[in-house]
Design a protein around this motif. Structure first.
Motif, PDB file in Angstrom:
ATOM      1  N   GLU A   3       3.773 -10.106  35.895  1.00 55.95           N
ATOM      2  CA  GLU A   3       3.636  -9.202  37.025  1.00 55.95           C
ATOM      3  C   GLU A   3       2.183  -8.781  37.167  1.00 55.95           C
ATOM      4  OE1 GLU A   3       6.498  -6.163  38.282  1.00 55.95           O
ATOM      5  OE2 GLU A   3       7.454  -6.563  36.347  1.00 55.95           O
ATOM      6  N   ARG A   4       1.716  -8.865  38.394  1.00 56.32           N
ATOM      7  CA  ARG A   4       0.338  -8.451  38.667  1.00 56.32           C
ATOM      8  C   ARG A   4       0.183  -6.986  38.278  1.00 56.32           C
ATOM      9  NH1 ARG A   4      -1.550  -8.374  44.741  1.00 56.32           N
ATOM     10  NH2 ARG A   4       0.368  -7.201  44.714  1.00 56.32           N
ATOM     11  N   GLY A   5      -0.837  -6.691  37.511  1.00 54.46           N
ATOM     12  CA  GLY A   5      -1.103  -5.325  37.091  1.00 54.46           C
ATOM     13  C   GLY A   5      -0.359  -4.889  35.847  1.00 54.46           C
ATOM     14  N   ALA A   6       0.675  -5.632  35.467  1.00 58.14           N
ATOM     15  CA  ALA A   6       1.460  -5.250  34.291  1.00 58.14           C
ATOM     16  C   ALA A   6       1.420  -6.315  33.202  1.00 58.14           C
ATOM     17  CB  ALA A   6       2.907  -4.983  34.691  1.00 58.14           C
ATOM     18  N   GLY A   7       1.117  -7.546  33.577  1.00 58.47           N
ATOM     19  CA  GLY A   7       1.102  -8.632  32.607  1.00 58.47           C
ATOM     20  C   GLY A   7       2.497  -9.171  32.351  1.00 58.47           C
ATOM     21  N   TYR A   8       2.740  -9.653  31.136  1.00 58.07           N
ATOM     22  CA  TYR A   8       4.027 -10.255  30.788  1.00 58.07           C
ATOM     23  C   TYR A   8       5.114  -9.192  30.787  1.00 58.07           C
ATOM     24  CZ  TYR A   8       7.712 -12.651  28.308  1.00 58.07           C
ATOM     25  OH  TYR A   8       8.924 -13.187  27.973  1.00 58.07           O
ATOM     26  N   THR A   9       6.228  -9.504  31.378  1.00 52.73           N
ATOM     27  CA  THR A   9       7.386  -8.614  31.394  1.00 52.73           C
ATOM     28  C   THR A   9       8.648  -9.450  31.192  1.00 52.73           C
ATOM     29  OG1 THR A   9       8.569  -6.943  32.680  1.00 52.73           O
ATOM     30  CG2 THR A   9       7.539  -8.716  33.916  1.00 52.73           C
ATOM     31  N   LEU A  10       9.669  -8.836  30.631  1.00 52.27           N
ATOM     32  CA  LEU A  10      10.915  -9.561  30.349  1.00 52.27           C
ATOM     33  C   LEU A  10      11.740  -9.821  31.599  1.00 52.27           C
ATOM     34  CD1 LEU A  10      12.021  -7.773  27.063  1.00 52.27           C
ATOM     35  CD2 LEU A  10      10.904 -10.000  27.314  1.00 52.27           C
ATOM     36  N   ALA A  11      11.490  -9.051  32.663  1.00 44.43           N
ATOM     37  CA  ALA A  11      12.260  -9.225  33.893  1.00 44.43           C
ATOM     38  C   ALA A  11      11.496  -8.617  35.061  1.00 44.43           C
ATOM     39  CB  ALA A  11      13.625  -8.575  33.765  1.00 44.43           C
ATOM     40  N   SER A  12      11.699  -9.171  36.236  1.00 45.85           N
ATOM     41  CA  SER A  12      11.080  -8.644  37.443  1.00 45.85           C
ATOM     42  C   SER A  12      12.032  -8.873  38.607  1.00 45.85           C
ATOM     43  CB  SER A  12       9.739  -9.326  37.711  1.00 45.85           C
ATOM     44  OG  SER A  12       9.249  -8.953  38.988  1.00 45.85           O
ATOM     45  N   GLY A  13      12.571  -7.793  39.123  1.00 46.43           N
ATOM     46  CA  GLY A  13      13.506  -7.896  40.230  1.00 46.43           C
ATOM     47  C   GLY A  13      12.860  -8.409  41.503  1.00 46.43           C
TER      48      GLY A  13
END
Length: 76
Positions: A3-13
């Protein structure tokens, strides 16, 4: 997921809805899509007016407290 601005994430709706919409537009999937991510599974439905509905569970991944001076700054 990235996610832009957050980096790696486990999920993105939002990115899952976007990817599902593109796959539907390209006739690769039906309008009911199951998206599997490391953080869980969500269901996406795209209706005839291209409204996208996402359904899934919510899981807490952290707990924290805000410093009182930060809270006071946000009240201004």
């Amino acid at each position: 997921m990235w996610e832009r601005g957050a980096g790696y994430t486990l999920a993105s709706g939002s990115s899952s809805c976007a990817a599902a919409s593109i796959a539907y537009k390209l006739n690769l999937v039906d309008n009911d899509i199951t998206v599997h991510m490391p953080g869980g599974i969500i269901q996406i439905h795209i209706d005839d007016n291209w409204r996208v509905h996402m359904t899934g569970s919510v899981t807490s991944v952290s707990f924290g407290m805000f410093a009182s001076d930060l809270v006071e700054q946000c009240k201004k």
